[in-house]
Design a protein around this motif. Structure first.
Motif, PDB file in Angstrom:
ATOM      1  N   SER A  96     -54.473  -0.174  18.076  1.00 18.37           N
ATOM      2  CA  SER A  96     -53.187   0.295  17.685  1.00 18.37           C
ATOM      3  C   SER A  96     -52.826   1.491  18.586  1.00 18.37           C
ATOM      4  O   SER A  96     -51.707   1.834  18.582  1.00 18.37           O
ATOM      5  CB  SER A  96     -52.894   0.610  16.213  1.00 18.37           C
ATOM      6  N   ALA A  97     -53.807   1.936  19.347  1.00 21.00           N
ATOM      7  CA  ALA A  97     -53.742   3.236  19.917  1.00 21.00           C
ATOM      8  C   ALA A  97     -52.728   2.911  21.358  1.00 21.00           C
ATOM      9  O   ALA A  97     -52.790   1.792  21.697  1.00 21.00           O
ATOM     10  CB  ALA A  97     -54.998   3.850  20.297  1.00 21.00           C
ATOM     11  N   PRO A  98     -52.157   3.905  21.824  1.00 22.77           N
ATOM     12  CA  PRO A  98     -51.322   3.615  23.160  1.00 22.77           C
ATOM     13  C   PRO A  98     -52.587   3.446  24.329  1.00 22.77           C
ATOM     14  O   PRO A  98     -53.554   4.007  24.199  1.00 22.77           O
ATOM     15  CB  PRO A  98     -50.820   5.059  23.435  1.00 22.77           C
ATOM     16  N   LYS A  99     -52.269   2.916  25.195  1.00 26.95           N
ATOM     17  CA  LYS A  99     -53.058   2.495  26.588  1.00 26.95           C
ATOM     18  C   LYS A  99     -53.774   3.783  26.919  1.00 26.95           C
ATOM     19  O   LYS A  99     -54.838   3.699  27.591  1.00 26.95           O
ATOM     20  CB  LYS A  99     -52.136   1.892  27.471  1.00 26.95           C
ATOM     21  N   GLU A 100     -53.034   4.881  27.090  1.00 29.76           N
ATOM     22  CA  GLU A 100     -53.776   5.831  27.474  1.00 29.76           C
ATOM     23  C   GLU A 100     -54.908   6.374  26.861  1.00 29.76           C
ATOM     24  O   GLU A 100     -56.078   6.698  27.473  1.00 29.76           O
ATOM     25  CB  GLU A 100     -52.730   7.144  27.797  1.00 29.76           C
ATOM     26  N   ASN A 101     -54.810   6.189  25.641  1.00 40.62           N
ATOM     27  CA  ASN A 101     -56.025   6.357  24.753  1.00 40.62           C
ATOM     28  C   ASN A 101     -57.438   5.541  25.024  1.00 40.62           C
ATOM     29  O   ASN A 101     -58.410   5.586  24.986  1.00 40.62           O
ATOM     30  CB  ASN A 101     -55.821   6.537  23.359  1.00 40.62           C
ATOM     31  N   ILE A 102     -56.712   4.529  25.166  1.00 35.13           N
ATOM     32  CA  ILE A 102     -57.882   2.950  25.168  1.00 35.13           C
ATOM     33  C   ILE A 102     -58.451   3.299  26.722  1.00 35.13           C
ATOM     34  O   ILE A 102     -59.830   3.047  26.802  1.00 35.13           O
ATOM     35  CB  ILE A 102     -57.019   1.769  25.387  1.00 35.13           C
ATOM     36  N   ASP A 103     -57.672   3.758  27.597  1.00 35.79           N
ATOM     37  CA  ASP A 103     -58.618   4.114  29.082  1.00 35.79           C
ATOM     38  C   ASP A 103     -59.449   4.936  28.945  1.00 35.79           C
ATOM     39  O   ASP A 103     -60.448   5.162  29.722  1.00 35.79           O
ATOM     40  CB  ASP A 103     -57.223   4.234  29.924  1.00 35.79           C
ATOM     41  N   LEU A 104     -58.940   5.963  28.010  1.00 36.58           N
ATOM     42  CA  LEU A 104     -59.962   7.147  27.890  1.00 36.58           C
ATOM     43  C   LEU A 104     -61.229   6.910  27.318  1.00 36.58           C
ATOM     44  O   LEU A 104     -62.352   7.131  27.808  1.00 36.58           O
ATOM     45  CB  LEU A 104     -59.424   8.220  27.193  1.00 36.58           C
ATOM     46  N   LEU A 105     -61.069   5.985  26.113  1.00 35.71           N
ATOM     47  CA  LEU A 105     -62.307   5.811  25.560  1.00 35.71           C
ATOM     48  C   LEU A 105     -63.070   4.577  26.503  1.00 35.71           C
ATOM     49  O   LEU A 105     -64.494   4.585  26.557  1.00 35.71           O
ATOM     50  CB  LEU A 105     -61.906   5.045  24.103  1.00 35.71           C
ATOM     51  N   SER A 106     -62.510   3.890  27.388  1.00 42.83           N
ATOM     52  CA  SER A 106     -63.264   2.951  27.957  1.00 42.83           C
ATOM     53  C   SER A 106     -64.149   3.472  29.250  1.00 42.83           C
ATOM     54  O   SER A 106     -64.957   3.371  29.291  1.00 42.83           O
ATOM     55  CB  SER A 106     -62.286   1.750  28.583  1.00 42.83           C
ATOM     56  N   SER A 107     -63.304   4.821  29.719  1.00 45.84           N
ATOM     57  CA  SER A 107     -63.874   5.411  30.663  1.00 45.84           C
ATOM     58  C   SER A 107     -65.194   6.361  30.285  1.00 45.84           C
ATOM     59  O   SER A 107     -66.034   6.247  30.723  1.00 45.84           O
ATOM     60  CB  SER A 107     -62.867   6.332  31.266  1.00 45.84           C
ATOM     61  N   GLU A 108     -64.886   6.861  29.008  1.00 41.43           N
ATOM     62  CA  GLU A 108     -66.005   7.784  28.492  1.00 41.43           C
ATOM     63  C   GLU A 108     -67.214   6.861  27.903  1.00 41.43           C
ATOM     64  O   GLU A 108     -68.223   7.408  28.056  1.00 41.43           O
ATOM     65  CB  GLU A 108     -65.397   8.601  27.058  1.00 41.43           C
ATOM     66  N   LEU A 109     -67.026   5.676  27.714  1.00 44.15           N
ATOM     67  CA  LEU A 109     -68.040   4.844  27.079  1.00 44.15           C
ATOM     68  C   LEU A 109     -68.516   3.862  28.458  1.00 44.15           C
ATOM     69  O   LEU A 109     -69.528   2.975  28.004  1.00 44.15           O
ATOM     70  CB  LEU A 109     -67.554   4.031  26.066  1.00 44.15           C
ATOM     71  N   ASN A 110     -67.975   4.045  29.642  1.00 43.05           N
ATOM     72  CA  ASN A 110     -68.370   3.077  30.798  1.00 43.05           C
ATOM     73  C   ASN A 110     -68.160   1.684  30.398  1.00 43.05           C
ATOM     74  O   ASN A 110     -69.053   1.070  30.542  1.00 43.05           O
ATOM     75  CB  ASN A 110     -69.817   3.501  31.037  1.00 43.05           C
ATOM     76  N   LEU A 111     -67.053   1.433  29.774  1.00 40.66           N
ATOM     77  CA  LEU A 111     -66.771  -0.112  29.436  1.00 40.66           C
ATOM     78  C   LEU A 111     -65.497  -0.642  30.390  1.00 40.66           C
ATOM     79  O   LEU A 111     -65.343  -1.808  29.957  1.00 40.66           O
ATOM     80  CB  LEU A 111     -66.450  -0.083  28.109  1.00 40.66           C
ATOM     81  N   GLU A 112     -65.379   0.051  31.614  1.00 38.33           N
ATOM     82  CA  GLU A 112     -64.442  -0.630  32.264  1.00 38.33           C
ATOM     83  C   GLU A 112     -64.830  -1.741  32.743  1.00 38.33           C
ATOM     84  O   GLU A 112     -66.027  -1.996  33.508  1.00 38.33           O
ATOM     85  CB  GLU A 112     -64.058   0.467  33.491  1.00 38.33           C
ATOM     86  N   GLY A 113     -63.997  -2.906  32.872  1.00 42.27           N
ATOM     87  CA  GLY A 113     -64.200  -3.985  33.296  1.00 42.27           C
ATOM     88  C   GLY A 113     -64.935  -5.411  32.493  1.00 42.27           C
ATOM     89  O   GLY A 113     -65.325  -6.498  32.913  1.00 42.27           O
ATOM     90  N   ILE A 114     -65.521  -4.764  31.240  1.00 40.13           N
ATOM     91  CA  ILE A 114     -65.996  -5.678  30.422  1.00 40.13           C
ATOM     92  C   ILE A 114     -65.241  -6.612  29.480  1.00 40.13           C
ATOM     93  O   ILE A 114     -65.455  -7.703  29.323  1.00 40.13           O
ATOM     94  CB  ILE A 114     -67.052  -4.687  29.266  1.00 40.13           C
ATOM     95  N   PHE A 115     -63.787  -6.100  29.500  1.00 39.10           N
ATOM     96  CA  PHE A 115     -63.020  -6.724  28.807  1.00 39.10           C
ATOM     97  C   PHE A 115     -62.124  -7.693  29.421  1.00 39.10           C
ATOM     98  O   PHE A 115     -61.785  -7.517  30.531  1.00 39.10           O
ATOM     99  CB  PHE A 115     -62.070  -5.929  27.774  1.00 39.10           C
ATOM    100  N   ASP A 116     -62.006  -9.098  28.947  1.00 40.21           N
ATOM    101  CA  ASP A 116     -61.050 -10.062  29.749  1.00 40.21           C
ATOM    102  C   ASP A 116     -59.519  -9.780  29.657  1.00 40.21           C
ATOM    103  O   ASP A 116     -58.750  -9.898  30.295  1.00 40.21           O
ATOM    104  CB  ASP A 116     -61.502 -11.429  29.110  1.00 40.21           C
TER     105      ASP A 116
END
Length: 202
Positions: A96-116
């Motif tokens: 439900s969060a805005p994209k900016e928050n999702i990007d922050l969390l993905s970056s902080e947890l090193n999850l970029e690229g894992i989601f389709d």
């Protein structure tokens, strides 16, 4: 991720400026819903769209400031995501969060690229418990809802997943088991959840 405390602090700060004491009870009850839903629930339905957007921007800027550098994954989350990915299953991050928050969390947890695919609350008209956000994720993945498994930690999220016709595994990260009982299965942690558990026991 353990972002709840940062969201709560940001909401408290934002509402306090408007003379409202935003309590833990407020936060727990509204957890998992979209920002505009929370704001109108607390401040009233008569708020203009412009005011709501301004409050959202203020709150989310506060959240990102508090959360940056302090986000940690809940136990078992990253391992399970990598296991699912290695099993050649498609993954969607739905929030439900805005994209900016999702990007922050993905970056902080090193999850970029894992989601389709990634689906944010801004992409749908209705907040959870509406199933819209999960149905959109299934569409983006090219999957039938009945073939999807949702991992959730909020009552509204569980309701949304089940309303979408999906199976749901709930985790007691933020709510007790009795609040999540509409899910197909409830666990205390993802540490002991593997592909067999997901596919055969949910």
């Amino acid at each position: 991720a353990n972002s709840g405390s940062f969201h709560f602090a940001a909401w408290q700060e934002t509402f306090a400026k408007r003379g409202v004491n935003f309590t833990k009870e407020h936060f727990t009850r509204l957890f998992g819903t979209r920002n505009d839903f929370i704001i109108r629930n607390v401040l009233g339905e008569e708020l203009s769209e412009e005011n709501v957007k301004s409050i959202v921007q203020e709150k989310e800027a506060s959240f990102r400031e508090k959360a940056k550098g302090n986000i940690k994954p809940f136990p078992g989350v990253v391992k399970l995501l990598n296991t699912i990915k290695r099993g050649n299953f498609k993954l969607a991050l739905v929030s439900s969060a805005p994209k900016e928050n999702i990007d922050l969390l993905s970056s902080e947890l090193n999850l970029e690229g894992i989601f389709d695919c990634i689906v944010s609350g801004r992409e749908v008209a209705e907040s959870k418990p509406s199933p819209q956000i999960y149905l959109l994720a299934a569409e983006k993945l090219g999957a039938e809802p009945k073939d999807c498994i949702v991992i959730e930690d909020s009552p509204f999220g569980v309701k949304a997943a089940k309303a979408a016709g999906m199976r749901c595994l709930a985790v007691t990260n933020s709510h007790p088991k009795q609040d999540l009982e509409e899910a197909d299965r409830v666990v205390d942690s993802l540490e002991k959840v593997d592909l067999i558990t997901l596919i055969q026991r949910v």
